[in-house]
Design an enzyme around this catalytic site. Structure first.
Site, PDB file in Angstrom:
ATOM      1  N   HIS A 101       0.834  -1.198   0.000  1.00  0.00           N
ATOM      2  CA  HIS A 101       0.000   0.000   0.000  1.00  0.00           C
ATOM      3  C   HIS A 101       0.869   1.249   0.000  1.00  0.00           C
ATOM      4  O   HIS A 101       1.872   1.326   0.700  1.00  0.00           O
ATOM      5  CB  HIS A 101      -0.994   0.024   1.157  1.00  0.00           C
ATOM      6  CG  HIS A 101      -0.407  -0.164   2.519  1.00  0.00           C
ATOM      7  ND1 HIS A 101       0.016  -1.387   2.997  1.00  0.00           N
ATOM      8  CD2 HIS A 101      -0.191   0.730   3.520  1.00  0.00           C
ATOM      9  CE1 HIS A 101       0.468  -1.236   4.233  1.00  0.00           C
ATOM     10  NE2 HIS A 101       0.353   0.044   4.563  1.00  0.00           N
ATOM     11  N   LEU A 102       0.467   2.192  -0.832  1.00  0.00           N
ATOM     12  CA  LEU A 102       1.140   3.480  -0.932  1.00  0.00           C
ATOM     13  C   LEU A 102       0.419   4.459  -0.010  1.00  0.00           C
ATOM     14  O   LEU A 102      -0.787   4.676  -0.154  1.00  0.00           O
ATOM     15  CB  LEU A 102       1.090   3.995  -2.375  1.00  0.00           C
ATOM     16  CG  LEU A 102       1.664   5.398  -2.625  1.00  0.00           C
ATOM     17  CD1 LEU A 102       3.175   5.413  -2.371  1.00  0.00           C
ATOM     18  CD2 LEU A 102       1.340   5.862  -4.035  1.00  0.00           C
ATOM     19  N   HIS A 103       1.158   5.026   0.938  1.00  0.00           N
ATOM     20  CA  HIS A 103       0.598   6.072   1.790  1.00  0.00           C
ATOM     21  C   HIS A 103       0.621   7.378   1.008  1.00  0.00           C
ATOM     22  O   HIS A 103       1.633   7.735   0.404  1.00  0.00           O
ATOM     23  CB  HIS A 103       1.425   6.241   3.072  1.00  0.00           C
ATOM     24  CG  HIS A 103       1.204   5.157   4.055  1.00  0.00           C
ATOM     25  ND1 HIS A 103       0.229   5.229   5.030  1.00  0.00           N
ATOM     26  CD2 HIS A 103       1.824   3.968   4.219  1.00  0.00           C
ATOM     27  CE1 HIS A 103       0.264   4.129   5.754  1.00  0.00           C
ATOM     28  NE2 HIS A 103       1.224   3.343   5.284  1.00  0.00           N
TER      29      HIS A 103
END
Length: 141
Positions: A101-103
């Site tokens: 997951h990309l913050h």
């Protein structure tokens, strides 16, 4: 495409678990973080299950590039400045969910000291920026 029923992000992508989705297409889903560290804090995930950024290779460059493009689009749609943002990935063991997951954080100035200087510190032992991840993947070719 989900790993199994055990991955909460796979369940969100399959719409089997609740999340405040702000973007989705056939390959990606983006939703608000349940414990936001910034005014705008979103998580962008691929629908395919990849456990963490350590599993990425040079073959994933296009996917990671696309994630950055989507992140900037989401920020613009949400009225946030893509230029004043922090985009990045946590490294194991600093992942609460084992699904890539990309913050997407905006603005960094809205983050508390702990989040800004430790948890989401750019290119630290725990957090790698989107740009640094692309550099890492390109070096694998």
């Amino acid at each position: 495409m989900a790993e199994s029923g055990s991955c909460v992000f796979c369940r969100i992508a399959a719409e089997d678990d609740r999340a405040e989705v702000v973007y989705e297409d056939s390959d990606y889903v983006c939703f608000r973080d349940r414990s936001p560290a910034a005014t705008h804090h979103y998580l962008l995930i691929p629908r395919i299950h990849i456990r963490n950024p350590g599993e990425l290779t040079g073959e994933h460059i296009a996917m990671v590039e696309k994630m950055g493009e989507i992140a900037r689009e989401i920020l613009a749609q949400q009225g946030a400045s893509p230029e004043d943002s922090r985009l990045g990935f946590h490294w194991p063991p600093f992942l609460r969910v084992q699904h890539l997951h990309l913050h997407i954080l905006n603005p960094p100035s809205s983050m508390g000291w702990f989040a800004r200087h430790l948890l989401f510190r750019e290119n630290s032992f725990a957090f790698m920026t989107h740009a640094a991840m692309l550099d890492r993947l390109r070096s694998m070719l």
